[in-house]
Scaffold this active site. Sequence first.
Site, PDB file in Angstrom:
ATOM      1  N   CYS A  74       0.847  -1.195   0.000  1.00 12.20           N
ATOM      2  CA  CYS A  74       0.000   0.000   0.000  1.00 12.20           C
ATOM      3  C   CYS A  74       0.880   1.241   0.000  1.00 12.20           C
ATOM      4  CB  CYS A  74      -0.894  -0.021   1.242  1.00 12.20           C
ATOM      5  SG  CYS A  74      -1.878   1.473   1.468  1.00 12.20           S
ATOM      6  N   CYS A  85       0.194   3.173   3.643  1.00 17.75           N
ATOM      7  CA  CYS A  85       0.648   2.677   4.948  1.00 17.75           C
ATOM      8  C   CYS A  85       1.798   1.682   4.866  1.00 17.75           C
ATOM      9  CB  CYS A  85      -0.515   2.066   5.719  1.00 17.75           C
ATOM     10  SG  CYS A  85      -1.054   0.454   5.114  1.00 17.75           S
ATOM     11  N   CYS A 117      -7.407  -1.178   1.237  1.00 21.08           N
ATOM     12  CA  CYS A 117      -6.338  -1.694   2.085  1.00 21.08           C
ATOM     13  C   CYS A 117      -6.928  -2.126   3.420  1.00 21.08           C
ATOM     14  CB  CYS A 117      -5.275  -0.613   2.306  1.00 21.08           C
ATOM     15  SG  CYS A 117      -4.002  -1.088   3.495  1.00 21.08           S
ATOM     16  N   CYS A 147      -5.232   0.340   6.324  1.00 20.39           N
ATOM     17  CA  CYS A 147      -5.479   1.787   6.444  1.00 20.39           C
ATOM     18  C   CYS A 147      -6.734   2.258   5.732  1.00 20.39           C
ATOM     19  CB  CYS A 147      -4.263   2.577   5.973  1.00 20.39           C
ATOM     20  SG  CYS A 147      -4.105   2.706   4.172  1.00 20.39           S
ATOM     21  N   CYS A 187      -8.364  -5.740  -9.739  1.00 18.55           N
ATOM     22  CA  CYS A 187      -7.978  -4.721 -10.716  1.00 18.55           C
ATOM     23  C   CYS A 187      -7.538  -3.508  -9.916  1.00 18.55           C
ATOM     24  CB  CYS A 187      -9.209  -4.425 -11.578  1.00 18.55           C
ATOM     25  SG  CYS A 187      -8.892  -3.341 -12.955  1.00 18.55           S
TER      26      CYS A 187
END
Length: 131
Positions: A47, A50, A96, A99, A119
């Site tokens: 991510c 985070c 995510c 976060c 995707c």
Amino acid sequence: MGKRDTSPPALRERLDPRAWHVTQEKGTEPPFSGELLSHDGHGTYACVCCGAALFHSEHKYDSGSGWPSFWQALAADRVRTERDTSLGMTRDEVLCGACGAHLGHVFPDGPRPTGLRFCINSAALEFEDER
Ligand code: FE
């Protein structure tokens, strides 16, 4: 991982405008524009907000969609999904798990064994080489 400041002011300062728009405003980068679309290194995709590891190169494939595509997440709890009915479509948004950053959508037209296509916007990811 997970030690970064993900408050809006910190993200606003650290993320480039596209990454901010995608992750914080549920934006979508133009197809075939993402840096990591054809990236084929061996490692994890984390991510951009985070730093949590979300996907692995072993599950990445070329879906032809124009966005980085994975047939599964690194582990089921690394991402969460939410029904998204914006733009007159019903889709499953992928966020995510750590976060809450918007990552992309998941569709039921992926390859075996899962049949899923995550995707994911390149702008929401950063690649970490595995050696
Ligand atoms: Fe995150």
